[in-house]
Enzyme design. Sequence first.
Site, PDB file in Angstrom:
ATOM      1  N   ARG A   1      42.278  39.846  40.651  1.00  0.00           N
ATOM      2  CA  ARG A   1      41.698  38.521  40.385  1.00  0.00           C
ATOM      3  C   ARG A   1      40.173  38.524  40.465  1.00  0.00           C
ATOM      4  NH1 ARG A   1      45.050  34.496  44.178  1.00  0.00           N
ATOM      5  NH2 ARG A   1      45.460  36.411  45.357  1.00  0.00           N
TER       6      ARG A   1
ATOM      7  N   LYS B   1      37.836  45.212  45.144  1.00  0.00           N
ATOM      8  CA  LYS B   1      37.455  44.003  45.881  1.00  0.00           C
ATOM      9  C   LYS B   1      36.791  44.324  47.211  1.00  0.00           C
ATOM     10  CE  LYS B   1      40.731  41.445  47.767  1.00  0.00           C
ATOM     11  NZ  LYS B   1      41.783  40.406  47.919  1.00  0.00           N
TER      12      LYS B   1
END
Length: 482
Positions: A18, A25
């Site tokens: 995402r 991330k």
Amino acid sequence: MRAPLAAVIVMSAGDGTRMKSNINKALHRIGGRTLVGHAVSAASGAGAEHVAVVVRAQGEKVAAAAREALPEIVVAFQDDIYGTGRAAECGLLALPEHLHGTVIVTTGDTPLLEAGTLRRLADTHADNDAAVTVISGILSDATGYGRIVRDESGDVVAIVEHKQCTPEQLEIREFNSGIFAFDADLLREALASLGINEAAGEKYLTDVVEFAVSRGRRVIADVLTDLVQAEGVNDKAQLAKLGRELNRRLLDKLMRESGAIVVDPESTWIDADVTVGRDTVIHPGCQLQGATTVGENCEIGPDTTLKDAEVGDGASVVRAHVDLAVIGADATVGPYSYLRPGTELGTGGKIGGFVETKNAKIGDGAKVPHLTYCGDATIGKGANIGAGTIFANYDGVAKHHTNVGAHSFVGSDSVLIAPVTIGDGAYVGAGSAVEKDVEPGQIAVARGRQRNIDGWVERRRAGTKTDKAARAARARSTSEGN
């Protein structure tokens, strides 16, 4: 007697899809640290005997970032079995085989989680003789979160994922943060016996709660009131949001605990490892990055960036960019100065407007006030470098060094062609191009002799405004002479 905090396992094996990024991330940064670096620092600060990080996607890079925060960290690589339960299991398997006591399992994407919160979790877990303790929180709308289900006594009997909740359970406002403390022996036994959730194809850490309850062991929840500590980063908007909140907290701590004066916190950014002394004023538009340290009673800014810089007590740095440089006590820098790596400015020294320095050691009380490039140089105590001086350090192949002696004076618009030495107490005449050493007490003048040629404008620029001005000036001079 409390069981020791045996280990903290940081789960950082996710893909982070995402984030819409080619960078894992865990490697994104706020406050000067990677997300996994924040998590590891909190784990280390909690006082655990062992800290492990579980990685998979871009695992070597994530492991390297974790080692930056804690060089001795244990690194575990998660295999192709997905889920938080498997991540915790991989972390546990990388730790000593006969580990006993409390094991905390936390996530690598909660950068505001504090070491003190983990320490409190461990103490609460031990004080209540619990098998499992989960950090929970209360939200007015807990949509999307797993719910904490308690019995009549207040102990936890289950953690139910949102999509599996009954209508009654959806009304529960207490949610699961994903941060747990476990009895190490129970965790080891539970993870070994639990299977993979067929619907999700993952091994869930939350299933350890049901395992503990089924064996008559106690499970409790420690309610966190500062909920932002448990907030994770899933996309770049959340990254920016938590970055702003972290910066606000760092500045608040700087003012309340260190005694710094931050004129405008909204426009001031600092990294987690920055230190600032008492009564130092940070003006608007400043960024203090990396391992920067600033002493007491300094003036920083406005519009100044300090990166891995050291600033002594009483110094002033105004509208400057400073990178891997040392600024001595009571020195002044700026405005519009660029201090590159290797610059060392001595006590009471000066680097002025539109000056660039690199690998330059500038002695106590020495001045480089205006419009100068000073690279690969040593400038002695009390020396003065005139405006527009260039230290010509590069011959097209290699860099060379220039030495300027103590209390020497270099006139404006000079070029010092390295390698060259200007002795102590020597002078360089303005406009000189110096390519030979100047001995102490000498003056070097290296420029063409001036010639004034009469009648040149009249012959070569006849009829121009310049010619007319010159003729008028001569006429006035003749008239006044009569």
